[in-house]
Write a protein that holds these residues in place. Structure first.
Motif, PDB file in Angstrom:
ATOM      1  N   ARG A  64       0.975  -1.168  -0.161  1.00  0.00           N
ATOM      2  CA  ARG A  64      -0.134   0.112   0.055  1.00  0.00           C
ATOM      3  C   ARG A  64       0.742   1.378  -0.043  1.00  0.00           C
ATOM      4  N   GLY A  65       0.484   2.155  -0.862  1.00  0.00           N
ATOM      5  CA  GLY A  65       1.243   3.637  -0.866  1.00  0.00           C
ATOM      6  C   GLY A  65       2.837   3.448  -1.781  1.00  0.00           C
ATOM      7  N   ILE A  66       2.910   2.439  -2.316  1.00  0.00           N
ATOM      8  CA  ILE A  66       4.011   2.248  -3.075  1.00  0.00           C
ATOM      9  C   ILE A  66       3.718   2.068  -4.687  1.00  0.00           C
ATOM     10  N   GLY A  67       4.475   2.443  -5.398  1.00  0.00           N
ATOM     11  CA  GLY A  67       4.589   2.160  -6.943  1.00  0.00           C
ATOM     12  C   GLY A  67       2.958   2.262  -7.370  1.00  0.00           C
ATOM     13  N   ASP A  68       2.554   1.221  -8.071  1.00  0.00           N
ATOM     14  CA  ASP A  68       1.305   1.111  -8.509  1.00  0.00           C
ATOM     15  C   ASP A  68       0.085   1.046  -7.644  1.00  0.00           C
ATOM     16  N   SER A  69       0.264   0.896  -6.307  1.00  0.00           N
ATOM     17  CA  SER A  69      -0.827   0.266  -5.406  1.00  0.00           C
ATOM     18  C   SER A  69      -1.163   1.682  -4.643  1.00  0.00           C
ATOM     19  N   THR A  70      -2.666   1.563  -4.435  1.00  0.00           N
ATOM     20  CA  THR A  70      -3.160   2.785  -3.667  1.00  0.00           C
ATOM     21  C   THR A  70      -2.974   2.531  -2.191  1.00  0.00           C
ATOM     22  N   GLY A  71      -3.473   3.681  -1.399  1.00  0.00           N
ATOM     23  CA  GLY A  71      -3.365   3.878  -0.140  1.00  0.00           C
ATOM     24  C   GLY A  71      -2.148   4.389   0.265  1.00  0.00           C
ATOM     25  N   GLU A  72      -1.921   4.406   1.808  1.00  0.00           N
ATOM     26  CA  GLU A  72      -0.955   5.315   2.264  1.00  0.00           C
ATOM     27  C   GLU A  72       0.155   4.412   2.662  1.00  0.00           C
ATOM     28  N   ASN A  73       1.487   4.562   2.420  1.00  0.00           N
ATOM     29  CA  ASN A  73       2.847   4.049   2.838  1.00  0.00           C
ATOM     30  C   ASN A  73       3.129   4.168   4.316  1.00  0.00           C
ATOM     31  N   ALA A  74       2.712   3.156   5.190  1.00  0.00           N
ATOM     32  CA  ALA A  74       2.875   3.151   6.699  1.00  0.00           C
ATOM     33  C   ALA A  74       4.070   2.677   6.827  1.00  0.00           C
ATOM     34  N   GLY A  75       5.236   2.137   6.242  1.00  0.00           N
ATOM     35  CA  GLY A  75       6.464   1.461   6.585  1.00  0.00           C
ATOM     36  C   GLY A  75       6.265   0.039   6.574  1.00  0.00           C
ATOM     37  N   PHE A  76       7.251  -0.804   6.817  1.00  0.00           N
ATOM     38  CA  PHE A  76       7.175  -2.143   6.979  1.00  0.00           C
ATOM     39  C   PHE A  76       6.494  -2.831   8.023  1.00  0.00           C
ATOM     40  N   GLU A  77       6.583  -2.086   9.275  1.00  0.00           N
ATOM     41  CA  GLU A  77       5.913  -2.515  10.475  1.00  0.00           C
ATOM     42  C   GLU A  77       4.540  -2.514  10.197  1.00  0.00           C
ATOM     43  N   SER A  78       3.719  -1.885   9.368  1.00  0.00           N
ATOM     44  CA  SER A  78       2.402  -1.690   8.980  1.00  0.00           C
ATOM     45  C   SER A  78       2.064  -2.723   7.814  1.00  0.00           C
ATOM     46  N   SER A  79       2.853  -3.590   7.500  1.00  0.00           N
ATOM     47  CA  SER A  79       2.568  -4.429   6.351  1.00  0.00           C
ATOM     48  C   SER A  79       2.165  -5.557   6.590  1.00  0.00           C
ATOM     49  N   SER A  80       1.677  -6.023   7.742  1.00  0.00           N
ATOM     50  CA  SER A  80       1.089  -7.592   8.064  1.00  0.00           C
ATOM     51  C   SER A  80      -0.187  -7.864   6.821  1.00  0.00           C
ATOM     52  N   GLU A  81      -1.000  -6.893   6.619  1.00  0.00           N
ATOM     53  CA  GLU A  81      -2.307  -7.026   5.885  1.00  0.00           C
ATOM     54  C   GLU A  81      -1.791  -7.341   4.554  1.00  0.00           C
ATOM     55  N   ASP A  82      -0.683  -6.546   3.984  1.00  0.00           N
ATOM     56  CA  ASP A  82      -0.218  -6.582   2.538  1.00  0.00           C
ATOM     57  C   ASP A  82       0.324  -7.991   2.315  1.00  0.00           C
ATOM     58  N   ILE A  83       1.024  -8.454   3.076  1.00  0.00           N
ATOM     59  CA  ILE A  83       1.784  -9.711   3.060  1.00  0.00           C
ATOM     60  C   ILE A  83       0.748 -10.911   2.879  1.00  0.00           C
ATOM     61  N   ALA A  84      -0.329 -10.855   4.206  1.00  0.00           N
ATOM     62  CA  ALA A  84      -1.460 -11.849   4.001  1.00  0.00           C
ATOM     63  C   ALA A  84      -2.080 -11.985   2.758  1.00  0.00           C
ATOM     64  N   ALA A  85      -2.524 -10.568   2.435  1.00  0.00           N
ATOM     65  CA  ALA A  85      -3.435 -10.611   1.229  1.00  0.00           C
ATOM     66  C   ALA A  85      -2.785 -11.025  -0.038  1.00  0.00           C
TER      67      ALA A  85
END
Length: 275
Positions: A64-85
């Motif tokens: 989220r929030g990086i490259g072609d993805s939408t949303g806010e870039n909240a850093g790696f410590e907020s990426s649990s949902e991204d990895i699971a999805a």
């Protein structure tokens, strides 16, 4: 065959690239820092293509929030949902998958150590794991840069200087900045600080219940910090975890940039995919 698609994550849309293959063991690549899914100098795209050519499907994505993805870039410590999805989307796209490995470099490795097990990932490949709470180094400022050097590296540097007759002459003749020398000696004897992130990573690796391969380019600054912390009390329990293995590469390249480094990384990843 390379396919581009999107999938949902916490109300946002993530962009992904799949390098298809028929194998039942796949590789999920998690990008580090704020890199897009192709990686530095398209390194992750090239890695994905070569692993897929060996028979293993590979998925890359922008969080989220990086490259072609939408949303806010909240850093790696907020990426649990991204990895699971991403893991769910990978299994949906490749229903033949029975085993899923995840690879990350730098803070992506730290994110996988913290969140990978909950994302239905069977094994982890963690390269140059990020263990520093913050990085405010101005590389043009030598004193600031020195403050980020590990204590073991400083000890090695001073030991080399003490063996050099020219350096001893500089010290005796007043050619050495005594203030910098004193600061350096204090750093060399300092105990490695156990920060909140290091403690969490130590606990995560100690309790990991699936295979994890730790890769380090041992002369890279981030990897040197990891190795410093790896030798500290924070990771003492992790050392006893039979699921962990550590492999060192004689390189200072954080992104495994040289041809030899790339080949080593690919072979390490393929070895784990074949296991």
């Amino acid at each position: 065959m390379r396919q581009h698609f999107t999938f949902a994550c916490a109300g946002e849309t993530l962009a992904a690239t799949l390098d298809g293959a028929d194998g039942s063991t796949g590789l999920l690549i998690v990008s580090g820092g704020n890199e897009i899914r192709s990686g530095a100098h398209a390194g992750m795209a090239a890695l994905a293509a070569s692993v897929a050519a060996a028979g293993h499907p590979v998925l890359r994505y922008d969080r989220r929030g990086i490259g072609d993805s939408t949303g806010e870039n909240a850093g790696f410590e907020s990426s649990s949902e991204d990895i699971a999805a991403a893991a769910r989307a990978f299994r949906e796209r490749c229903p033949q998958l029975t085993r899923l490995l995840a690879f990350g470099n730098c803070d992506a490795a730290s994110a996988l150590a913290l969140f990978g097990p909950a994302a239905d990932v069977n094994a982890l490949i963690l390269a140059n794991m990020w263990t520093i709470e913050s990085d405010t180094v101005d590389e043009a400022d030598e004193d600031a840069a020195a403050s980020t050097i590990t204590a073991s590296a400083i000890r090695s540097r001073y030991l080399a200087k003490l063996k050099d007759p020219r350096e001893l002459w500089r010290l005796a003749s007043g050619g050495v900045n005594i203030g910098k020398l004193v600061r350096g000696l204090k750093q060399a004897t300092a105990k490695t600080e156990v920060t909140g992130l290091v403690a969490r990573l130590g606990e995560a690796l100690a309790t990991l219940d699936r295979p994890a391969t730790l890769l380090v380019a041992e002369h890279d600054r981030t990897a040197m910090w990891f190795l410093e912390h790896w030798a500290s009390d924070a990771f003492a329990k992790a050392h006893a975890n039979p699921h962990l293995s550590l492999h060192r590469l004689n390189s200072g390249s954080h992104s495994f940039a040289s041809a030899a480094d790339k080949a080593w990384l690919k072979e390490r990843i393929l070895a784990e995919l074949r296991t």
